[in-house]
Write a protein that holds these residues in place. Structure first.
Motif, PDB file in Angstrom:
ATOM      1  N   ARG A 131       2.435   1.695  -3.644  1.00  0.00           N
ATOM      2  CA  ARG A 131       1.610   2.321  -4.577  1.00  0.00           C
ATOM      3  C   ARG A 131       1.013   3.410  -4.168  1.00  0.00           C
ATOM      4  N   HIS A 148      -5.629  -1.787  -7.054  1.00  0.00           N
ATOM      5  CA  HIS A 148      -5.692  -1.960  -5.580  1.00  0.00           C
ATOM      6  C   HIS A 148      -5.771  -3.478  -5.474  1.00  0.00           C
ATOM      7  N   GLU A 164      -3.519   2.629   0.939  1.00  0.00           N
ATOM      8  CA  GLU A 164      -4.226   2.235  -0.325  1.00  0.00           C
ATOM      9  C   GLU A 164      -5.116   3.367  -0.933  1.00  0.00           C
ATOM     10  N   ALA A 219       0.785  -1.228   0.043  1.00  0.00           N
ATOM     11  CA  ALA A 219       0.022  -0.155  -0.158  1.00  0.00           C
ATOM     12  C   ALA A 219       0.827   1.033  -0.066  1.00  0.00           C
TER      13      ALA A 219
END
Length: 260
Positions: free
Chosen positions: A65, A176, A229, A62
Protein backbone atom coordinates in the motif's frame (compact mmCIF):
# COMPACT_ATOMS: atom_id res chain seq x y z
CA UNK A 1 -0.67 15.81 17.71
CA UNK A 2 2.85 14.45 17.29
CA UNK A 3 2.12 11.02 15.86
CA UNK A 4 5.80 10.06 15.75
CA UNK A 5 6.07 10.38 19.53
CA UNK A 6 2.74 8.59 19.97
CA UNK A 7 3.92 5.68 17.82
CA UNK A 8 7.23 5.51 19.70
CA UNK A 9 5.38 5.56 23.03
CA UNK A 10 3.10 2.72 21.92
CA UNK A 11 6.15 0.71 20.85
CA UNK A 12 7.78 1.15 24.28
CA UNK A 13 4.53 0.22 26.02
CA UNK A 14 4.14 -2.90 23.87
CA UNK A 15 7.76 -3.88 24.54
CA UNK A 16 7.06 -3.77 28.29
CA UNK A 17 3.83 -5.74 27.81
CA UNK A 18 5.77 -8.46 26.03
CA UNK A 19 8.24 -8.70 28.91
CA UNK A 20 5.34 -8.87 31.37
CA UNK A 21 3.65 -11.59 29.31
CA UNK A 22 6.83 -13.69 29.33
CA UNK A 23 7.23 -13.20 33.06
CA UNK A 24 3.62 -14.24 33.54
CA UNK A 25 4.27 -17.35 31.44
CA UNK A 26 7.32 -18.19 33.54
CA UNK A 27 5.28 -17.79 36.72
CA UNK A 28 2.49 -20.03 35.41
CA UNK A 29 5.02 -22.69 34.37
CA UNK A 30 7.19 -22.48 37.50
CA UNK A 31 6.23 -26.02 38.58
CA UNK A 32 6.36 -27.57 35.12
CA UNK A 33 9.11 -29.74 33.73
CA UNK A 34 10.08 -30.55 30.16
CA UNK A 35 7.97 -33.72 30.03
CA UNK A 36 4.82 -32.01 31.28
CA UNK A 37 4.98 -29.51 28.45
CA UNK A 38 5.66 -31.93 25.64
CA UNK A 39 1.97 -32.47 24.92
CA UNK A 40 1.42 -28.75 24.34
CA UNK A 41 3.98 -28.56 21.53
CA UNK A 42 1.30 -28.91 18.84
CA UNK A 43 -0.72 -26.03 20.28
CA UNK A 44 2.34 -23.82 20.65
CA UNK A 45 3.45 -24.63 17.11
CA UNK A 46 0.02 -23.66 15.77
CA UNK A 47 0.08 -20.33 17.64
CA UNK A 48 3.56 -19.43 16.41
CA UNK A 49 2.74 -20.53 12.86
CA UNK A 50 -0.37 -18.34 12.86
CA UNK A 51 1.62 -15.43 14.28
CA UNK A 52 4.29 -15.77 11.61
CA UNK A 53 1.69 -15.98 8.85
CA UNK A 54 -0.22 -12.97 10.12
CA UNK A 55 2.94 -10.87 10.49
CA UNK A 56 4.06 -11.81 6.98
CA UNK A 57 0.73 -10.94 5.35
CA UNK A 58 0.31 -7.71 7.31
CA UNK A 59 3.87 -6.63 6.56
CA UNK A 60 3.52 -7.40 2.85
CA UNK A 61 0.18 -5.61 2.59
CA UNK A 62 1.43 -2.49 4.36
CA UNK A 63 4.54 -2.29 2.16
CA UNK A 64 2.45 -2.75 -0.98
CA UNK A 65 0.00 0.00 0.00
CA UNK A 66 2.89 2.39 0.69
CA UNK A 67 4.36 1.68 -2.74
CA UNK A 68 0.96 2.22 -4.38
CA UNK A 69 0.55 5.61 -2.70
CA UNK A 70 4.01 6.64 -3.87
CA UNK A 71 3.24 5.51 -7.43
CA UNK A 72 -0.05 7.41 -7.40
CA UNK A 73 1.80 10.58 -6.41
CA UNK A 74 4.12 10.17 -9.39
CA UNK A 75 1.09 9.62 -11.64
CA UNK A 76 -0.56 12.73 -10.22
CA UNK A 77 2.52 14.87 -10.89
CA UNK A 78 2.66 13.58 -14.47
CA UNK A 79 -1.06 14.23 -14.97
CA UNK A 80 -0.75 17.78 -13.63
CA UNK A 81 2.23 18.43 -15.87
CA UNK A 82 0.37 17.15 -18.94
CA UNK A 83 -2.77 19.18 -18.21
CA UNK A 84 -0.66 22.29 -17.57
CA UNK A 85 1.10 21.98 -20.94
CA UNK A 86 -2.19 21.43 -22.75
CA UNK A 87 -3.57 24.74 -21.52
CA UNK A 88 -1.75 26.13 -24.57
CA UNK A 89 -4.25 24.24 -26.74
CA UNK A 90 -7.32 26.24 -25.64
CA UNK A 91 -8.43 29.77 -26.45
CA UNK A 92 -5.63 32.23 -25.61
CA UNK A 93 -7.89 34.69 -23.81
CA UNK A 94 -8.86 32.17 -21.13
CA UNK A 95 -5.41 30.68 -20.57
CA UNK A 96 -4.26 33.15 -17.85
CA UNK A 97 -7.27 32.34 -15.68
CA UNK A 98 -6.72 28.62 -16.08
CA UNK A 99 -3.05 28.92 -15.18
CA UNK A 100 -3.88 30.87 -12.04
CA UNK A 101 -6.44 28.23 -11.02
CA UNK A 102 -3.97 25.44 -11.70
CA UNK A 103 -1.33 27.07 -9.51
CA UNK A 104 -3.77 27.49 -6.64
CA UNK A 105 -4.90 23.89 -7.08
CA UNK A 106 -1.34 22.51 -6.93
CA UNK A 107 -0.60 24.68 -3.88
CA UNK A 108 -3.54 23.04 -2.11
CA UNK A 109 -2.44 19.55 -3.17
CA UNK A 110 0.98 20.23 -1.67
CA UNK A 111 -0.72 21.52 1.47
CA UNK A 112 -2.86 18.36 1.57
CA UNK A 113 0.14 16.03 1.53
CA UNK A 114 1.96 18.07 4.16
CA UNK A 115 -1.02 17.75 6.53
CA UNK A 116 -2.20 14.26 5.59
CA UNK A 117 -1.51 12.98 9.13
CA UNK A 118 -3.78 15.68 10.64
CA UNK A 119 -7.18 14.12 9.94
CA UNK A 120 -9.33 17.19 10.60
CA UNK A 121 -7.13 19.60 8.67
CA UNK A 122 -6.68 17.07 5.89
CA UNK A 123 -10.43 16.82 5.35
CA UNK A 124 -10.78 20.62 5.36
CA UNK A 125 -8.05 20.93 2.73
CA UNK A 126 -9.64 18.14 0.68
CA UNK A 127 -12.91 20.10 0.67
CA UNK A 128 -11.06 23.16 -0.60
CA UNK A 129 -9.36 21.05 -3.26
CA UNK A 130 -12.78 19.81 -4.37
CA UNK A 131 -14.00 23.39 -4.71
CA UNK A 132 -10.95 24.27 -6.82
CA UNK A 133 -11.58 21.24 -9.02
CA UNK A 134 -15.12 22.48 -9.70
CA UNK A 135 -13.75 25.92 -10.49
CA UNK A 136 -11.14 24.54 -12.90
CA UNK A 137 -13.71 22.29 -14.54
CA UNK A 138 -16.17 25.14 -15.07
CA UNK A 139 -13.46 27.29 -16.65
CA UNK A 140 -12.27 24.34 -18.74
CA UNK A 141 -15.77 23.76 -20.11
CA UNK A 142 -16.00 27.43 -20.98
CA UNK A 143 -12.64 27.20 -22.74
CA UNK A 144 -13.64 24.01 -24.57
CA UNK A 145 -16.71 25.64 -26.06
CA UNK A 146 -14.68 28.38 -27.74
CA UNK A 147 -11.61 26.34 -28.69
CA UNK A 148 -10.79 24.09 -31.64
CA UNK A 149 -12.66 20.82 -30.87
CA UNK A 150 -9.75 18.32 -31.18
CA UNK A 151 -7.48 20.52 -29.04
CA UNK A 152 -10.25 21.16 -26.52
CA UNK A 153 -10.96 17.42 -26.20
CA UNK A 154 -7.28 16.68 -25.61
CA UNK A 155 -7.06 19.34 -22.89
CA UNK A 156 -10.27 18.27 -21.16
CA UNK A 157 -9.10 14.64 -21.14
CA UNK A 158 -5.88 15.67 -19.40
CA UNK A 159 -7.79 17.65 -16.78
CA UNK A 160 -10.11 14.71 -16.18
CA UNK A 161 -7.09 12.41 -15.71
CA UNK A 162 -5.56 14.88 -13.25
CA UNK A 163 -8.72 14.84 -11.13
CA UNK A 164 -9.10 11.05 -11.33
CA UNK A 165 -5.58 10.43 -10.03
CA UNK A 166 -6.09 12.96 -7.21
CA UNK A 167 -9.28 11.15 -6.18
CA UNK A 168 -7.52 7.78 -6.28
CA UNK A 169 -4.73 9.17 -4.09
CA UNK A 170 -7.19 10.60 -1.56
CA UNK A 171 -8.92 7.22 -1.31
CA UNK A 172 -5.58 5.40 -1.02
CA UNK A 173 -4.63 7.57 1.96
CA UNK A 174 -7.70 6.28 3.81
CA UNK A 175 -7.45 2.57 2.94
CA UNK A 176 -6.11 0.61 5.90
CA UNK A 177 -6.80 -2.79 7.44
CA UNK A 178 -9.52 -2.77 10.11
CA UNK A 179 -8.33 -1.91 13.62
CA UNK A 180 -9.47 -5.38 14.73
CA UNK A 181 -6.69 -6.91 12.61
CA UNK A 182 -4.03 -4.94 14.50
CA UNK A 183 -5.66 -5.70 17.85
CA UNK A 184 -5.66 -9.41 17.07
CA UNK A 185 -2.04 -9.26 15.88
CA UNK A 186 -1.00 -7.58 19.14
CA UNK A 187 -3.03 -10.06 21.19
CA UNK A 188 -1.53 -13.03 19.35
CA UNK A 189 1.97 -11.64 19.90
CA UNK A 190 1.32 -11.36 23.64
CA UNK A 191 -0.05 -14.92 23.73
CA UNK A 192 3.08 -16.13 21.95
CA UNK A 193 5.20 -14.25 24.49
CA UNK A 194 3.36 -16.02 27.28
CA UNK A 195 4.10 -19.35 25.65
CA UNK A 196 7.76 -18.37 25.38
CA UNK A 197 7.72 -17.73 29.11
CA UNK A 198 6.19 -21.13 29.77
CA UNK A 199 8.97 -22.81 27.82
CA UNK A 200 11.63 -20.79 29.61
CA UNK A 201 10.21 -21.66 33.03
CA UNK A 202 12.01 -24.99 33.19
CA UNK A 203 15.38 -23.41 32.39
CA UNK A 204 17.65 -22.75 35.32
CA UNK A 205 19.68 -20.15 33.45
CA UNK A 206 19.05 -16.44 33.52
CA UNK A 207 16.96 -16.02 30.37
CA UNK A 208 16.36 -12.26 30.64
CA UNK A 209 18.60 -11.59 27.63
CA UNK A 210 16.57 -13.98 25.50
CA UNK A 211 13.34 -12.36 26.64
CA UNK A 212 14.61 -8.88 25.84
CA UNK A 213 15.78 -9.98 22.39
CA UNK A 214 12.41 -11.58 21.64
CA UNK A 215 10.54 -8.48 22.85
CA UNK A 216 12.74 -6.17 20.76
CA UNK A 217 12.34 -8.26 17.61
CA UNK A 218 8.55 -8.53 17.86
CA UNK A 219 8.11 -4.89 18.82
CA UNK A 220 10.31 -3.81 15.90
CA UNK A 221 8.32 -6.02 13.50
CA UNK A 222 4.98 -4.53 14.55
CA UNK A 223 6.43 -1.00 14.58
CA UNK A 224 7.66 -1.38 11.00
CA UNK A 225 4.27 -2.72 9.90
CA UNK A 226 2.47 0.31 11.33
CA UNK A 227 5.18 2.60 9.94
CA UNK A 228 4.67 1.17 6.45
CA UNK A 229 0.91 1.59 6.81
CA UNK A 230 1.23 5.25 7.87
CA UNK A 231 4.46 6.34 6.14
CA UNK A 232 4.12 10.03 7.00
CA UNK A 233 4.08 9.77 10.79
CA UNK A 234 7.03 7.54 11.71
CA UNK A 235 10.60 6.87 10.66
CA UNK A 236 9.71 5.35 7.27
CA UNK A 237 8.48 8.27 5.19
CA UNK A 238 7.54 9.10 1.62
CA UNK A 239 7.71 12.86 2.15
CA UNK A 240 10.61 12.99 -0.31
CA UNK A 241 8.13 12.07 -3.04
CA UNK A 242 6.36 15.39 -2.38
CA UNK A 243 9.43 17.12 -3.83
CA UNK A 244 8.19 16.02 -7.26
CA UNK A 245 4.97 17.95 -6.75
CA UNK A 246 6.85 20.98 -5.42
CA UNK A 247 9.14 20.88 -8.44
CA UNK A 248 6.13 20.73 -10.74
CA UNK A 249 4.65 23.76 -8.98
CA UNK A 250 7.86 25.72 -9.43
CA UNK A 251 7.79 25.01 -13.16
CA UNK A 252 4.25 26.35 -13.54
CA UNK A 253 5.10 29.83 -14.83
CA UNK A 254 3.41 31.86 -17.55
CA UNK A 255 4.90 31.32 -21.01
CA UNK A 256 6.07 34.89 -21.58
CA UNK A 257 7.21 36.95 -18.63
CA UNK A 258 4.26 35.94 -16.44
CA UNK A 259 4.11 35.40 -12.69
CA UNK A 260 4.36 32.11 -10.86
Amino acid sequence: MNYSLLLAGLAVAFFLLLLMAMQAGKWLGRNADEKSGSGAAVIEGSVFALLGLLVAFTFSGAAQRMAERRDLLVQEVNAIGTAWLRIDMVEAGIQPRLRDQFRRYVDERINYYRNVADLERRDAIAAHVGALQKEIWATSMQAARISVPPFAASYVGAVNEMFDVASAQSVAQKVHPPIAAYVFLGFLTLVAAGLVGLNLASSRRNTMLHQVVYAIVMTAALYIIVDFEFPRIGTIRIDQSDALLVSQRQSMVDPVGGGN
